[in-house]
Scaffold this motif. Structure first.
Motif, PDB file in Angstrom:
ATOM      1  N   ASN A  82       2.418  -3.891   8.919  1.00  0.00           N
ATOM      2  CA  ASN A  82       3.242  -4.220   7.756  1.00  0.00           C
ATOM      3  C   ASN A  82       3.227  -5.709   7.420  1.00  0.00           C
ATOM      4  O   ASN A  82       3.546  -6.099   6.297  1.00  0.00           O
ATOM      5  CB  ASN A  82       4.690  -3.779   7.996  1.00  0.00           C
ATOM      6  CG  ASN A  82       4.854  -2.275   7.977  1.00  0.00           C
ATOM      7  OD1 ASN A  82       4.094  -1.580   7.321  1.00  0.00           O
ATOM      8  ND2 ASN A  82       5.845  -1.774   8.713  1.00  0.00           N
ATOM      9  N   ASN A 120       0.151  -6.603   4.492  1.00  0.00           N
ATOM     10  CA  ASN A 120      -0.096  -5.660   3.402  1.00  0.00           C
ATOM     11  C   ASN A 120      -0.156  -6.339   2.022  1.00  0.00           C
ATOM     12  O   ASN A 120      -0.057  -5.677   1.004  1.00  0.00           O
ATOM     13  CB  ASN A 120       0.947  -4.547   3.400  1.00  0.00           C
ATOM     14  CG  ASN A 120       2.349  -5.067   3.085  1.00  0.00           C
ATOM     15  OD1 ASN A 120       2.577  -6.268   3.029  1.00  0.00           O
ATOM     16  ND2 ASN A 120       3.288  -4.147   2.888  1.00  0.00           N
ATOM     17  N   GLU A 122      -7.318 -11.691   5.537  1.00  0.00           N
ATOM     18  CA  GLU A 122      -6.191 -10.770   5.689  1.00  0.00           C
ATOM     19  C   GLU A 122      -4.975 -11.504   6.247  1.00  0.00           C
ATOM     20  O   GLU A 122      -3.842 -11.223   5.866  1.00  0.00           O
ATOM     21  CB  GLU A 122      -6.578  -9.613   6.618  1.00  0.00           C
ATOM     22  CG  GLU A 122      -5.472  -8.560   6.741  1.00  0.00           C
ATOM     23  CD  GLU A 122      -5.851  -7.426   7.672  1.00  0.00           C
ATOM     24  OE1 GLU A 122      -5.126  -6.417   7.698  1.00  0.00           O
ATOM     25  OE2 GLU A 122      -6.876  -7.546   8.382  1.00  0.00           O
ATOM     26  N   GLY A 128       7.561  -4.421   5.374  1.00  0.00           N
ATOM     27  CA  GLY A 128       6.342  -4.849   4.705  1.00  0.00           C
ATOM     28  C   GLY A 128       6.474  -6.239   4.106  1.00  0.00           C
ATOM     29  O   GLY A 128       7.475  -6.548   3.454  1.00  0.00           O
ATOM     30  N   ASP A 184       4.876  -7.621   1.640  1.00  0.00           N
ATOM     31  CA  ASP A 184       4.863  -7.661   0.183  1.00  0.00           C
ATOM     32  C   ASP A 184       6.258  -7.433  -0.385  1.00  0.00           C
ATOM     33  O   ASP A 184       6.710  -8.157  -1.281  1.00  0.00           O
ATOM     34  CB  ASP A 184       3.896  -6.609  -0.355  1.00  0.00           C
ATOM     35  CG  ASP A 184       3.699  -6.714  -1.859  1.00  0.00           C
ATOM     36  OD1 ASP A 184       3.417  -7.830  -2.332  1.00  0.00           O
ATOM     37  OD2 ASP A 184       3.850  -5.699  -2.553  1.00  0.00           O
TER      38      ASP A 184
END
Length: 474
Positions: A183, A186, A197, A264, A266
């Motif tokens: 998470n 993301n 990433e 998460g 995001d």
């Protein structure tokens, strides 16, 4: 000043000594900062992704830890209400002392204005009311509590901070079982330089995220402002500020890892209330409602304690003659610097009417980073120029430690420019106005020409006041 004049002058400008032990000072340090755990820091994830923000947070944690260790030494050696102003004045002279005090004053006068805007939003979510009357109510109530006396104010502050700390720890306990490292990453990878990433927005994002990472620790440097009200300043202030920093490192790790790891990165990067949204996302609606209420307590705790901080700084600067001397007058019985509480409160309230909470807080961060650089440099100069100065506490690593704080504070200052150039330039205008006042007026109206002279006058006047008190009671 003649001796009798010294006694009369300082008799009207005394704080209530012996009020706070190290535990209460640690609580003050946590209270200064705790609102930053509830909101604001998470927008740094939007600038850099979770990995980039984590790098920024580690850098700022190192900056604050090394700065706190440096402040602990200086506060044990120079225990006055001016905090960083007093340290810089003794190390670098009157002009640098004033500029350090001005930088902290910009931070501490603006931060409550930003926080009360955030309080207004939280208050609206709970009650439906917001705006000018809400801002005015919070300023009136919490400045009013400070006018009751420092002992009463600090005890109330501890209760409010305790509620906020409970909310953070309870959230951490509940979300621990929902943590999933996937998470954290993301957020989609962009085309930015160095993007991956781990760093989806590249290295520039790390730079722009530095001011947000500071929100996890911003204002802890205010603990030494309570030195003249501590029971044993040389011991209590270092213990208090270090204990507060260690606890804030713990809460920072808790929110940065568990919120993004459970809900998460995001989602957390866009949330106005990240603790609440993370709990709701994991099916903990009842606790989320409670934390939403206690989040308001966290904002109030920082608002309340920073009002205390700016009043003590203005008291010290005014008593020394840098600001109008009337601002350092204290009340007869409670020994509270009433004007130093009320007048900046009016200024902060007027600033809050702009509604630009993010901009105001970014400007406060500019003031903070300038003061950090000057305070860290003061530690280095004091070590080199006054090696025999009595230091009940000594910074581990000495000038290497404060050198790290100096370098990182200058990098953090540029980070504000990367995020919002307006905040940088507006704050420079405030510095220019403050410098014009100093060079045009107050430089020639100081009570003492040097820090050593000021401290000697303070000590002499205090001794005379103590003798007068003993004679009056015998």
């Amino acid at each position: 000043m003649e001796t009798q004049t010294n006694q009369e002058y300082y008799a009207k400008r005394q704080l209530k000594s012996g009020t706070a032990g190290w535990f209460l000072l640690a609580g003050l340090g946590v209270s200064y900062v705790i609102s930053g755990d509830f909101a604001g820091w998470n927008f740094g994830i939007a600038q850099a992704g979770w990995g980039g923000f984590a790098i920024a947070a580690v850098l700022m944690a190192i900056m604050y830890l090394t700065l706190v260790l440096s402040l602990a030494e200086m506060s044990s050696a120079i225990p006055t209400a001016g905090g960083g102003y007093g340290f810089s004045r003794q190390a670098l002279g009157s002009t640098a002392g004033y500029m350090t005090g001005l930088a902290v004053l910009i931070e501490y006068a603006l931060a409550p204005a930003a926080i009360v805007i955030f309080i207004g939003s939280a208050f609206e979510a709970l009650t439906g009311f917001n705006g000018i009357w809400v801002y005015a109510m919070f300023y009136l109530v919490f400045v009013g509590i400070h006018l009751m006396g420092v002992g009463e104010a600090l005890k109330i502050m501890m209760i409010i901070s305790g509620l906020a700390v409970f909310a953070i720890i309870a959230t951490g306990v509940v979300l621990f079982s929902s943590f999933d490292s996937a998470n954290l990453f993301n957020i989609p990878v962009t085309e930015a330089i160095g993007a991956s990433e781990f760093l989806p927005l590249g290295w520039y994002g790390v730079w722009a995220a530095l001011p947000f990472a500071m929100w996890l620790f911003l204002a802890i440097e205010g603990v030494p402002l309570a030195a003249e009200e501590a029971k044993d300043p040389a011991k209590d202030v270092p213990k208090g500020i270090i204990a507060a920093m260690l606890f804030l490192l713990f809460t920072a790790v808790l929110v940065v890892f568990l919120l993004a790891g459970s809900a998460g990165a995001d989602m957390i990067s866009k949330s106005a209330v990240p603790l609440v949204d993370a709990l709701n996302a994991n099916g903990n609606a009842n606790l989320a409602t409670l934390v939403n209420v206690l989040g308001l307590a966290g904002l109030i705790a920082s608002f309340f304690s920073i009002i205390y901080g700016y009043s003590r700084l203005i008291f010290a600067l005014s008593r020394a003659g840098y600001l109008p001397r009337s601002l350092s007058l204290t009340t007869e019985h409670k020994k509270v610097p009433a004007r130093a509480l009320i007048i900046p409160g009016i200024f902060g309230f007027l600033v809050s009417l702009s509604g630009e909470g993010d901009l105001i807080l970014a400007m406060a961060v500019v003031g903070a980073t300038v003061s950090y650089a000057l305070m860290a440099y003061s530690h280095i100069v004091l070590r080199l120029k006054q090696p025999d100065l009595p230091r009940p506490y000594k910074t581990p690593g000495g000038i290497f430690t404060s050198g790290i704080a100096l370098v990182l504070s200058l990098i953090a200052l540029t980070g504000v420019y990367a995020f919002d150039p307006r905040a940088f330039f507006y704050t420079m205008i405030l510095f220019a106005i403050g410098a014009a006042y100093y060079f045009g007026y107050s430089k020639n109206h100081l009570v003492a020409h040097s820090a050593e002279e000021e401290f000697e006058m303070l000590a002499k006047a205090q001794a005379e006041l103590d003798v007068s008190y003993q004679n009056s009671t015998s």
